[in-house]
Every structure is written in structure tokens, then in C-alpha cells.
Design an enzyme around this catalytic site. Structure first.
Site, PDB file in Angstrom:
ATOM      1  N   SER A  64       0.834  -1.198   0.000  1.00  0.00           N
ATOM      2  CA  SER A  64       0.000   0.000   0.000  1.00  0.00           C
ATOM      3  C   SER A  64       0.864   1.241   0.000  1.00  0.00           C
ATOM      4  CB  SER A  64      -0.843  -0.040   1.272  1.00  0.00           C
ATOM      5  OG  SER A  64      -1.426   1.216   1.508  1.00  0.00           O
TER       6      SER A  64
ATOM      7  N   TYR B  13      -1.630  -0.772  10.970  1.00  0.00           N
ATOM      8  CA  TYR B  13      -1.922  -1.340   9.647  1.00  0.00           C
ATOM      9  C   TYR B  13      -0.734  -1.098   8.700  1.00  0.00           C
ATOM     10  CZ  TYR B  13      -3.614  -1.595   4.861  1.00  0.00           C
ATOM     11  OH  TYR B  13      -3.718  -1.884   3.513  1.00  0.00           O
TER      12      TYR B  13
ATOM     13  N   LYS C 222       2.101  -3.682   6.621  1.00  0.00           N
ATOM     14  CA  LYS C 222       2.477  -3.693   5.194  1.00  0.00           C
ATOM     15  C   LYS C 222       3.999  -3.543   5.057  1.00  0.00           C
ATOM     16  CE  LYS C 222      -1.466  -4.567   3.615  1.00  0.00           C
ATOM     17  NZ  LYS C 222      -1.698  -5.883   3.004  1.00  0.00           N
TER      18      LYS C 222
HETATM   19  N1  LIG Z   1      -8.714  -1.111  -0.516  1.00  0.00           N
HETATM   20  C1  LIG Z   1      -7.670  -0.327  -0.300  1.00  0.00           C
HETATM   21  O1  LIG Z   1      -7.822   0.891  -0.196  1.00  0.00           O
HETATM   22  C2  LIG Z   1      -6.276  -0.900  -0.234  1.00  0.00           C
HETATM   23  C3  LIG Z   1      -5.180  -0.041  -0.435  1.00  0.00           C
HETATM   24  C4  LIG Z   1      -3.896  -0.571  -0.350  1.00  0.00           C
HETATM   25  C5  LIG Z   1      -3.707  -1.912  -0.058  1.00  0.00           C
HETATM   26  N2  LIG Z   1      -4.780  -2.712   0.150  1.00  0.00           N
HETATM   27  C6  LIG Z   1      -4.544  -4.129   0.468  1.00  0.00           C
HETATM   28  O2  LIG Z   1      -5.128  -4.928  -0.543  1.00  0.00           O
HETATM   29  C7  LIG Z   1      -5.590  -6.152   0.005  1.00  0.00           C
HETATM   30  C8  LIG Z   1      -7.036  -6.352  -0.368  1.00  0.00           C
HETATM   31  O3  LIG Z   1      -7.774  -5.245   0.091  1.00  0.00           O
HETATM   32  P1  LIG Z   1      -9.345  -5.094  -0.178  1.00  0.00           P
HETATM   33  O4  LIG Z   1      -9.631  -3.638  -0.233  1.00  0.00           O
HETATM   34  O5  LIG Z   1      -9.768  -5.955  -1.287  1.00  0.00           O
HETATM   35  O6  LIG Z   1      -9.888  -5.642   1.221  1.00  0.00           O
HETATM   36  P2  LIG Z   1     -11.076  -6.648   1.543  1.00  0.00           P
HETATM   37  O7  LIG Z   1     -11.288  -6.596   3.006  1.00  0.00           O
HETATM   38  O8  LIG Z   1     -12.232  -6.397   0.649  1.00  0.00           O
HETATM   39  O9  LIG Z   1     -10.439  -8.050   1.140  1.00  0.00           O
HETATM   40  C9  LIG Z   1      -9.615  -8.792   2.013  1.00  0.00           C
HETATM   41  C10 LIG Z   1     -10.156 -10.202   2.056  1.00  0.00           C
HETATM   42  O10 LIG Z   1      -9.275 -10.974   2.889  1.00  0.00           O
HETATM   43  C11 LIG Z   1     -10.071 -11.831   3.678  1.00  0.00           C
HETATM   44  N3  LIG Z   1      -9.292 -12.174   4.863  1.00  0.00           N
HETATM   45  C12 LIG Z   1      -8.850 -11.365   5.858  1.00  0.00           C
HETATM   46  N4  LIG Z   1      -8.174 -12.068   6.774  1.00  0.00           N
HETATM   47  C13 LIG Z   1      -8.183 -13.367   6.356  1.00  0.00           C
HETATM   48  C14 LIG Z   1      -7.655 -14.575   6.875  1.00  0.00           C
HETATM   49  N5  LIG Z   1      -7.001 -14.614   8.047  1.00  0.00           N
HETATM   50  N6  LIG Z   1      -7.838 -15.716   6.171  1.00  0.00           N
HETATM   51  C15 LIG Z   1      -8.503 -15.714   4.988  1.00  0.00           C
HETATM   52  N7  LIG Z   1      -9.036 -14.599   4.452  1.00  0.00           N
HETATM   53  C16 LIG Z   1      -8.883 -13.426   5.132  1.00  0.00           C
HETATM   54  C17 LIG Z   1     -11.352 -11.042   3.984  1.00  0.00           C
HETATM   55  O11 LIG Z   1     -12.445 -11.868   4.304  1.00  0.00           O
HETATM   56  C18 LIG Z   1     -11.562 -10.303   2.656  1.00  0.00           C
HETATM   57  O12 LIG Z   1     -12.381 -11.048   1.788  1.00  0.00           O
HETATM   58  C19 LIG Z   1      -5.333  -6.069   1.499  1.00  0.00           C
HETATM   59  O13 LIG Z   1      -4.101  -6.704   1.773  1.00  0.00           O
HETATM   60  C20 LIG Z   1      -5.217  -4.583   1.749  1.00  0.00           C
HETATM   61  O14 LIG Z   1      -4.433  -4.305   2.877  1.00  0.00           O
HETATM   62  C21 LIG Z   1      -6.063  -2.240   0.049  1.00  0.00           C
END
Ligand SMILES: NC(=O)c1ccc[n+]([C@@H]2O[C@H](COP(=O)([O-])OP(=O)(O)OC[C@H]3O[C@@H](n4cnc5c(N)ncnc54)[C@H](O)[C@@H]3O)[C@@H](O)[C@H]2O)c1
Length: 343
Positions: free
Chosen positions: A127, A151, A155
Site C-alpha cells: 500500500s 496497519y 504492510k
Molecule cells: N482497498 C484499499 O484501499 C487498499 C489499499 C492498499 C492496499 N490494500 C490491500 O489490498 C488487500 C485487499 O484489500 P481489499 O480492499 O480488497 O480488502 P477486503 O477486506 O475487501 O479483502 C480482504 C479479504 O481478505 C479476507 N481475509 C482477511 N483475513 C483473512 C484470513 N485470516 N484468512 C482468509 N481470508 C482473510 C477477507 O475476508 C476479505 O475477503 C489487502 O491486503 C489490503 O491491505 C487495500
């Protein structure tokens, strides 16, 4: 050449579900894994409908090494795209152990399962938060790294763990993707971002105001040193982001090298620009009130996406109007998100 198999952790989440479709379209076999801690099983029905094929899914927790080993044994993935993580900054401050446990415990267990199974190609969801308070704009990958909350630490530490693995054994190839601000939804309106509770991010909040679930938006600060005084971020369409993962996997397999890249558009948009574009896309008024700045928010943050263009041949194609139009289609078709229709 036989089709390569890719395991997606966190597969039913927002970004992974869009990436799942992009990978199927690119010809990969995809295995999804999730524990539904922040997503709905209804997404699997939608993915089936959109891809017109059976979706292969394993319900498991990424911290559960024996369960992961079963999945690796059954499906023999060639690569993993590791999305699974908790992602709410505020919650991470209140519950740091949950974040370190899930995000780092999950990353270590996934790497261990990969190592034991002989799978050493990973794409990691990082991120822009790893840049902390940026000193120069646009932000290049060589900028100073700093985390300002648990958080962000997960990362940063996740990146460190993967860098150390690559250094320990050159069979490991890792693509670290630093996402800026993913927004929008699949053009079908069937999948999109479905936050539980109050949205933490701007566009889902604006979407819920537009659809009448919330009365108004709070704009945190209009006295920043930006063109209209409101915070500036690099919003990127989730479908462009999904394509970035396809490009990164191709790079891992073809160039057989590790890399770290920003995935952003390189364009900063202010809160008020987003509000105006969303009002235009939805034909709805977006009432807002100006509130004080939130501690920890930076005035502006946007990527230099040059490295991704040079190494991956990838660049974002879709602009703010399209991000808002697709977000609005998803919100209009699913005013209560996935759960309302999952019965
Ligand atoms: N959305 C954003 O703004 C953003 C920005 C930068 C980075 N990210 C990173 O991208 C990735 C995806 O983000 P997103 O926005 O799709 O989030 P999201 O919450 O929609 O998706 C994450 C998924 O991981 C699953 N999950 C969490 N812990 C788990 C575990 N222990 N075992 C199995 N499944 C698990 C959740 O159920 C969810 O479906 C994450 O790593 C997040 O940190 C997101």
C-alpha cells in the site's frame, strides 16, 4: 503450454474478486481462498455468473498452516497473490494485536506453505501507506518508508519479510505492489466494494450518500495547501488495478525477477473533485459539511507510476468519471451490498 494455476488469498474481497476475473480472462486457472471475515459468499455466485464457469474456492484462514498445506497439496498452485489482510487504519490503532496477528501471521504462514510446497512466486498487496507522510510528490518507489499506524506497519513488515525471503533463496520471486486508492467497480455492476459498517474510504461513503443510506459527507479539512483546500489522493479504478496484477504475474513468470512498483494513475484528485464527479455520474446531489482535519491525514499523496509502465508495460486507463460511473452502477444495483441478495 499448460495453464498456470494461481492461488488468491482474500479472494472474495474487493480487489481480489476483480483480479480473479482478470486472471480468468488472461487464461489462468484460479483457486480462491478466504475466511469471509470481511466478505460475502454471494461473491462466488456473482463470479460464476460473470466468468461463465465454475469457480474453485476453499474456505480457510491464512493463519492456519495445516489448512493451507491441504490447499497447496490439492491444487498445486504455481503462484500466490496474497491479498488476505485486515485493512482498516482506525481499527488497527484500537486492535493492534489483531492486525499484527492476522496480517503478519497470515503472510508468514502463506510463505511457509509455499516454501514447503515448492511454490515461490508471490504477488503481495502492499500500500502507499508505507510512504508515511511523503516528502516529495509524485512518490517514487525509492521514497523514504515509514508507517504511521499498525496497519501500515503490517504492510512495511510484510514487505521486509518478503525481501528477506528473496535474499535468502533466489528461487523466490516476489512482486510487491503498492496500491494507491482503489475505487470503482466492475462494469457489470455485479461486484464492487461492500464495506461493513461505516465506510472508511471516501468513494464508498459518497456512494452511500448518493443512494440515500447516509445524509451527508464530512469533508475533513478545506484548508490544506491544495488547489481547493481539500485532501488530494491518487484514485485508481479497481479494474486497472486488477490488470496490474495480471501484468505482475506475467513479469514474475517471464522475467523471473522480483520487483516493487507503485500502482496508481499519477493524477491527484481532491475530495471536492470526487464529490462533483460523483454528483455528475449519479445525477444526485451529494450534500457535504466541512469538518476539522483528521489527525494523521496528509494534504496530498499521488504516485509516480513510471516504473510500472517501464517494467510491466502497465498503466491505468480509466479516469475519475469512469470510476464514479462504475461505482454508482454497483451502488444503485446493490444498495445494501451483497448480503441483501445472498439469501
Ligand atoms: N482497498 C484499499 O484501499 C487498499 C489499499 C492498499 C492496499 N490494500 C490491500 O489490498 C488487500 C485487499 O484489500 P481489499 O480492499 O480488497 O480488502 P477486503 O477486506 O475487501 O479483502 C480482504 C479479504 O481478505 C479476507 N481475509 C482477511 N483475513 C483473512 C484470513 N485470516 N484468512 C482468509 N481470508 C482473510 C477477507 O475476508 C476479505 O475477503 C489487502 O491486503 C489490503 O491491505 C487495500
Amino acid at each position: 503450454m499448460s495453464r498456470r494455476t494461481v492461488l488468491l488469498t482474500g479472494a472474495t474481497g474487493y480487489i481480489a474478486s476483480h483480479t480473479w476475473l482478470a486472471l480468468l480472462k488472461a487464461g489462468y486457472r484460479v483457486i480462491g481462498l478466504d475466511n469471509f471475515s470481511n466478505s460475502s459468499p454471494e461473491i462466488l455466485n456473482r463470479l460464476k455468473r460473470l466468468s461463465d464457469q465454475a469457480v474453485v474456492f476453499e474456505r480457510a484462514d491464512v493463519c492456519d498452516l495445516p489448512a493451507l498445506l491441504d490447499v497447496f497439496q490439492s491444487h498445486e498452485p504455481d503462484a500466490v497473490v496474497h491479498f488476505a489482510a485486515h485493512k482498516a487504519v482506525g481499527e488497527s490503532v484500537a486492535k493492534p494485536l489483531d492486525y499484527y496477528g492476522n496480517n503478519l501471521g497470515g503472510t508468514v504462514a502463506v510463505c511457509r506453505a509455499m516454501h514447503l510446497s515448492g511454490c515461490r512466486h508471490m504477488v503481495f498487496s502492499s500500500s502507499a501507506t508505507v510512504y508515511g507522510v511523503p516528502r516529495c510528490l509524485p512518490i517514487t518507489e525509492d521514497a523514504d518508508l515509514a508507517a504511521t499506524n499498525p496497519y501500515g506497519q503490517t504492510k512495511l513488515m510484510g514487505e521486509t519479510i518478503l525481501r528477506d525471503l528473496v535474499a535468502s533463496d533466489d528461487r523466490w520471486k516476489v512482486a510487491t505492489l503498492r496500491y494507491f486508492n482503489p475505487v470503482g467497480a466492475h462494469e457489470s455492476g455485479l461486484i464492487g466494494e461492500d464495506p461493513r459498517g461505516t465506510p472508511n474510504n471516501l468513494m464508498p461513503y459518497v456512494a452511500q450518500v448518493a443512494v440515500g443510506r447516509r445524509a451527508h459527507l464530512q469533508v475533513y479539512g478545506n484548508d490544506y495547501d491544495t488547489p481547493d483546500g481539500t485532501g488530494v489522493r491518487d484514485y485508481i479504478h479497481v479494474s486497472d488495478l486488477a490488470d496490474g496484477h495480471v501484468a505482475a504475474l506475467r513479469y514474475l513468470f517471464d522475467a523471473d525477477r522480483s520487483l516493487t512498483v507503485n500502482l496508481g494513475t499519477g493524477q491527484g484528485c481532491s475530495v471536492l473533485q470526487v464529490v462533483r464527479a460523483y454528483a455528475q455520474a449519479s445525477g444526485r446531489e451529494i450534500p457535504y459539511v466541512i469538518a476539522p482535519r483528521r489527525p494523521g491525514d496528509v494534504a496530498a499523496c499521488y504516485a509516480d507510476p513510471t516504473r510500472a509502465a517501464e517494467l510491466l508495460g502497465w498503466r491505468a486507463r480509466l479516469g475519475l468519471d469512469r470510476m464514479c460511473a462504475d461505482s454508482w452502477r454497483w451502488q444503485r444495483m446493490n444498495p445494501q451490498g451483497f448480503e441483501a441478495r445472498s439469501a
